[in-house]
Scaffold this motif. Structure first.
Motif, PDB file in Angstrom:
ATOM      1  N   SER A  17     -61.354  50.805 -40.297  1.00 30.78           N
ATOM      2  CA  SER A  17     -60.807  52.077 -40.759  1.00 30.78           C
ATOM      3  C   SER A  17     -59.370  52.243 -40.301  1.00 30.78           C
ATOM      4  CB  SER A  17     -61.660  53.235 -40.224  1.00 30.78           C
ATOM      5  OG  SER A  17     -61.096  54.472 -40.589  1.00 30.78           O
ATOM      6  N   GLY A  18     -58.576  52.893 -41.177  1.00 34.21           N
ATOM      7  CA  GLY A  18     -57.207  53.227 -40.797  1.00 34.21           C
ATOM      8  C   GLY A  18     -57.123  54.496 -39.980  1.00 34.21           C
ATOM      9  N   SER A  19     -58.258  55.219 -39.871  1.00 34.39           N
ATOM     10  CA  SER A  19     -58.272  56.459 -39.107  1.00 34.39           C
ATOM     11  C   SER A  19     -58.300  56.146 -37.619  1.00 34.39           C
ATOM     12  CB  SER A  19     -59.502  57.292 -39.486  1.00 34.39           C
ATOM     13  OG  SER A  19     -59.614  58.423 -38.641  1.00 34.39           O
ATOM     14  N   ARG A  20     -57.670  56.998 -36.843  1.00 31.77           N
ATOM     15  CA  ARG A  20     -57.693  56.865 -35.385  1.00 31.77           C
ATOM     16  C   ARG A  20     -58.507  57.970 -34.752  1.00 31.77           C
ATOM     17  NH1 ARG A  20     -57.648  52.288 -34.013  1.00 31.77           N
ATOM     18  NH2 ARG A  20     -58.580  52.270 -36.085  1.00 31.77           N
ATOM     19  N   HIS A  21     -59.380  58.580 -35.560  1.00 37.07           N
ATOM     20  CA  HIS A  21     -60.216  59.650 -35.035  1.00 37.07           C
ATOM     21  C   HIS A  21     -61.611  59.501 -35.635  1.00 37.07           C
ATOM     22  CE1 HIS A  21     -61.946  63.725 -34.680  1.00 37.07           C
ATOM     23  NE2 HIS A  21     -61.309  63.720 -33.521  1.00 37.07           N
ATOM     24  N   ALA A  22     -62.632  59.676 -34.789  1.00 38.91           N
ATOM     25  CA  ALA A  22     -64.019  59.597 -35.234  1.00 38.91           C
ATOM     26  C   ALA A  22     -64.810  60.718 -34.580  1.00 38.91           C
ATOM     27  CB  ALA A  22     -64.631  58.241 -34.884  1.00 38.91           C
ATOM     28  N   ARG A  23     -65.879  61.137 -35.265  1.00 38.17           N
ATOM     29  CA  ARG A  23     -66.731  62.210 -34.753  1.00 38.17           C
ATOM     30  C   ARG A  23     -68.172  61.711 -34.669  1.00 38.17           C
ATOM     31  NH1 ARG A  23     -63.399  63.814 -38.461  1.00 38.17           N
ATOM     32  NH2 ARG A  23     -64.965  63.634 -40.124  1.00 38.17           N
ATOM     33  N   VAL A  24     -68.799  62.006 -33.531  1.00 40.93           N
ATOM     34  CA  VAL A  24     -70.203  61.649 -33.314  1.00 40.93           C
ATOM     35  C   VAL A  24     -70.991  62.941 -33.142  1.00 40.93           C
ATOM     36  CG1 VAL A  24     -71.865  60.453 -31.845  1.00 40.93           C
ATOM     37  CG2 VAL A  24     -69.594  59.458 -32.229  1.00 40.93           C
TER      38      VAL A  24
ATOM     39  N   ASP B  45     -62.199  59.499 -40.836  1.00 44.36           N
ATOM     40  CA  ASP B  45     -61.449  60.040 -41.964  1.00 44.36           C
ATOM     41  C   ASP B  45     -60.869  58.975 -42.872  1.00 44.36           C
ATOM     42  OD1 ASP B  45     -61.980  62.566 -40.977  1.00 44.36           O
ATOM     43  OD2 ASP B  45     -60.211  62.556 -39.692  1.00 44.36           O
ATOM     44  N   GLY B  46     -61.016  57.691 -42.482  1.00 44.62           N
ATOM     45  CA  GLY B  46     -60.512  56.616 -43.348  1.00 44.62           C
ATOM     46  C   GLY B  46     -59.005  56.639 -43.441  1.00 44.62           C
ATOM     47  N   PRO B  47     -58.397  55.975 -44.393  1.00 41.42           N
ATOM     48  CA  PRO B  47     -59.040  55.115 -45.395  1.00 41.42           C
ATOM     49  C   PRO B  47     -59.341  53.730 -44.817  1.00 41.42           C
ATOM     50  CG  PRO B  47     -56.703  55.092 -45.733  1.00 41.42           C
ATOM     51  CD  PRO B  47     -56.943  56.030 -44.580  1.00 41.42           C
TER      52      PRO B  47
ATOM     53  N   ILE C   7     -81.305  54.209 -41.956  1.00 38.27           N
ATOM     54  CA  ILE C   7     -79.846  54.265 -41.817  1.00 38.27           C
ATOM     55  C   ILE C   7     -79.239  54.480 -43.202  1.00 38.27           C
ATOM     56  CG2 ILE C   7     -77.764  52.903 -41.338  1.00 38.27           C
ATOM     57  CD1 ILE C   7     -78.966  53.658 -38.793  1.00 38.27           C
ATOM     58  N   GLU C   8     -78.329  55.437 -43.292  1.00 34.72           N
ATOM     59  CA  GLU C   8     -77.530  55.627 -44.506  1.00 34.72           C
ATOM     60  C   GLU C   8     -76.070  55.416 -44.129  1.00 34.72           C
ATOM     61  OE1 GLU C   8     -78.260  59.410 -46.236  1.00 34.72           O
ATOM     62  OE2 GLU C   8     -80.448  59.136 -46.335  1.00 34.72           O
ATOM     63  N   ALA C   9     -75.398  54.542 -44.855  1.00 33.95           N
ATOM     64  CA  ALA C   9     -74.001  54.235 -44.551  1.00 33.95           C
ATOM     65  C   ALA C   9     -73.220  54.127 -45.846  1.00 33.95           C
ATOM     66  CB  ALA C   9     -73.904  52.937 -43.752  1.00 33.95           C
ATOM     67  N   GLY C  10     -72.046  54.759 -45.878  1.00 34.28           N
ATOM     68  CA  GLY C  10     -71.202  54.683 -47.062  1.00 34.28           C
ATOM     69  C   GLY C  10     -70.115  55.744 -47.026  1.00 34.28           C
ATOM     70  N   PRO C  11     -69.230  55.746 -48.013  1.00 39.89           N
ATOM     71  CA  PRO C  11     -68.172  56.766 -48.072  1.00 39.89           C
ATOM     72  C   PRO C  11     -68.776  58.157 -48.232  1.00 39.89           C
ATOM     73  CG  PRO C  11     -67.741  54.933 -49.576  1.00 39.89           C
ATOM     74  CD  PRO C  11     -69.146  54.778 -49.112  1.00 39.89           C
ATOM     75  N   HIS C  12     -68.157  59.148 -47.582  1.00 41.68           N
ATOM     76  CA  HIS C  12     -68.644  60.513 -47.762  1.00 41.68           C
ATOM     77  C   HIS C  12     -67.631  61.294 -48.582  1.00 41.68           C
ATOM     78  CE1 HIS C  12     -65.928  62.091 -44.609  1.00 41.68           C
ATOM     79  NE2 HIS C  12     -66.265  61.013 -43.913  1.00 41.68           N
ATOM     80  N   PRO C  13     -68.063  62.416 -49.192  1.00 38.26           N
ATOM     81  CA  PRO C  13     -67.208  63.119 -50.168  1.00 38.26           C
ATOM     82  C   PRO C  13     -65.842  63.512 -49.637  1.00 38.26           C
ATOM     83  CG  PRO C  13     -69.456  63.965 -50.232  1.00 38.26           C
ATOM     84  CD  PRO C  13     -69.389  63.024 -49.071  1.00 38.26           C
ATOM     85  N   GLY C  14     -65.717  63.833 -48.361  1.00 38.23           N
ATOM     86  CA  GLY C  14     -64.435  64.264 -47.823  1.00 38.23           C
ATOM     87  C   GLY C  14     -63.479  63.129 -47.537  1.00 38.23           C
TER      88      GLY C  14
END
Length: 416
Positions: free
Chosen positions: A328-335, A351-353, A380-387
Motif C-alpha cells: 500500500s502507498g498509505s502510511r496509515h492503517a486502522r485496526v 487508505d491505499g492506493p 476472512i474477507e479481503a479486498g478493496p473497500h468503498p472508501g
C-alpha cells in the motif's frame, strides 16, 4: 513378530497369529519349531492310536510313517505356499486312511493346513480340499473298504461322518473369525498410519504458517528500514542510525520467534520457552509498524482468548499490517477489535492506493490467513473497500474457554 512401516520406519507389533501369514517375505524364517513339534505329536499320537485300535486297523509300517511325515512336514511351507500345502496334507491323510492305517492325529495336519490357508484368504482352495478329503473318506469308509486293507473291515457309521463334518465346519468357522480379526487389525493399523501422516502434515503446515508470518513481517520491516538507512546515510546519519537500530530489534525478535518454532521440531512435546504471541502484544506490532513508517491506530481492547484463537488473531493482524507495508502507498492503517455475540471481529483498513510494486513476498499471506481462520471455524474477507484502500475482515468464533475468560476478565474489572 514385528513389521516395519515402509514410510516412517516405525515398528508395529504384529498380530498374535502372524506366523500364519501367507504374504511373508521369501527371506523370512520357516516355522521349524512348530512344525517339528507338530510332526512329533502326530507320529507319537498315531502310535498310541494304533495300540488302542490293534486288530481293527492295519499296523504302522514304513509307508504309514512316510505318509505321516509328508502330511506333517508339508506344514513347514504353510506360510509361503498355503494352497499347495492344504492339498498335499489332504491327499496324504486320505491315502493314509484309505490304506487302513489307524485313525489319529493325522486329521490335525489337515486342520492346521486348512486353518492357515483360510486365514490367508484362500477360501476356494480350503473348501475344495476339505470337500475332497471328506468325500474320499466317505467313499473309502462306505464302499471301497471291501477291497482295501485291513481285511474284514466293516463300513463306518454315518454318525462318524457327521462328527467329521462338524469338526470341519468348526475349524472353518474359527479360521474365518481369525481372518476377519486379522483384516480388521490390518485396517486399523493402516488407519493409525494414515492418521499419523495427517498429523505430521498438519504440523508441517502449522510450522510453515508460523515461519511465514514471522519472517514476512520482520523482513518487510527490515527491508523498509534498510531503504531508509541507505537513503539518509549521507544526509541524515542520525536518522540512518535509528533505522539500523530498528533493523537490529526486528531481526532479534524474528530470530527469537523462529528459534521458538524450530525448537518444537528438535524436541517434540516439550513446553515452549516463551508464551505464544497474542492480541496482548498488539502494542509491539504498532511499534514495529511505526519503525517501518506506518502509523497504526487501534480501536477496541484486546480480549482474553483461548491460546489457539489468540495466536491466530495476532498472526492475522500481523500479516494484514505486513501487507500494508508491502503493497500500500498509505502510511496509515486502522485496526479495530470487536467481541460480540460469541465472535471476534478483526478489521484492518488502509487508505491505499496500492503501490503496484513487487514487494518480494511469497503471495501466501492471504491464503495463510484464510487457513488460520478456517481451522477455527471462522472466515476472512479481503479486498478493496468503498472508501478506497484495502480492508481485511476476520470473523473468528469464540470457544467456550474464550467466552469464560471474557466473563472472568469483566468480573475482575468490576471487582477492581
Amino acid at each position: 513378530m514385528e513389521e516395519q512401516h515402509a514410510e516412517t520406519g516405525r515398528r508395529w507389533p504384529g498380530p498374535p497369529w502372524g506366523h500364519w501369514r501367507h504374504d511373508a517375505p521369501r527371506g523370512s524364517r520357516l516355522p521349524w519349531r512348530s512344525t517339528v513339534l507338530l510332526t512329533a505329536f502326530v507320529v507319537i499320537g498315531s502310535h498310541v492310536s494304533a495300540h488302542d485300535q490293534r486288530g481293527d486297523r492295519a499296523q504302522l509300517g514304513l509307508v504309514a510313517h512316510l505318509l505321516l511325515l509328508v502330511a506333517a512336514g508339508a506344514l513347514l511351507w504353510r506360510q509361503r505356499h498355503p494352497v499347495p500345502v492344504v492339498f498335499v496334507t489332504a491327499a496324504a491323510a486320505m491315502v493314509y486312511l484309505g490304506a487302513g492305517h489307524p485313525y489319529g492325529p493325522v486329521f490335525l495336519t489337515v486342520a492346521v493346513a486348512c486353518f492357515s490357508a483360510l486365514v490367508a484368504g484362500h477360501r476356494t482352495a480350503v473348501w475344495t480340499a476339505g470337500g475332497m478329503f471328506w468325500a474320499g473318506h466317505v467313499l473309502v469308509a462306505h464302499w471301497l473298504y471291501r477291497w482295501l486293507p485291513p481285511a474284514g473291515d466293516a463300513a463306518a457309521s454315518w454318525g462318524q461322518e457327521l462328527i467329521i463334518a462338524t469338526w470341519v465346519v468348526a475349524i472353518v468357522a474359527v479360521a474365518e473369525l481369525v481372518r476377519i480379526r486379522r483384516e480388521q487389525w490390518v485396517r486399523e493399523r493402516a488407519e493409525r498410519a494414515q492418521a499419523a501422516r495427517r498429523r505430521a502434515d498438519e504440523e508441517r503446515l502449522r510450522i510453515a504458517r508460523e515461519l511465514h508470518d514471522v519472517l514476512a513481517h520482520s523482513i518487510s520491516v527490515i527491508n523498509v528500514q534498510a531503504g531508509v538507512g541507505l537513503a539518509l546515510l549521507d544526509s541524515d546519519p542520525e536518522q540512518a542510525r535509528t533505522a539500523l537500530t530498528t533493523i537490529k530489534a526486528a531481526s532479534k525478535e524474528a530470530l527469537g520467534e523462529v528459534r521458538q518454532v524450530l525448537d518444537t521440531l528438535r524436541a517434540p512435546g516439550d513446553a515452549p520457552r516463551a508464551p505464544a504471541p497474542g492480541l496482548g502484544r498488539l502494542g509491539e506490532l504498532v511499534e514495529q509498524a511505526a519503525g517501518a513508517g506506518l502509523t497504526v491506530t487501534v480501536d477496541g481492547a484486546a480480549p482474553r482468548l483461548a491460546p489457539g484463537t489468540d495466536l491466530a488473531a495476532f498472526r492475522i493482524v500481523q500479516e494484514a499490517l505486513t501487507n500494508v507495508v508491502r503493497h500500500s502507498g498509505s502510511r496509515h492503517a486502522r485496526v479495530r477489535v470487536d467481541c460480540a455475540n460469541g465472535t471476534l471481529r478483526l478489521r484492518v483498513d488502509d487508505d491505499g492506493p496500492p503501490t503496484g510494486a513487487d514487494a518480494g513476498g511469497s503471495g501466501n499471506g492471504l491464503a495463510g490467513m484464510r487457513e488460520r481462520a478456517a481451522a477455527l471455524g471462522g472466515s476472512i474477507e479481503a479486498g478493496p473497500h468503498p472508501g478506497g484502500g484495502f480492508r481485511v475482515l476476520a470473523v473468528l468464533p469464540l470457544t467456550v474457554s474464550s467466552e469464560e475468560s471474557l466473563r472472568g476478565g469483566s468480573n475482575r474489572k468490576e471487582d477492581r
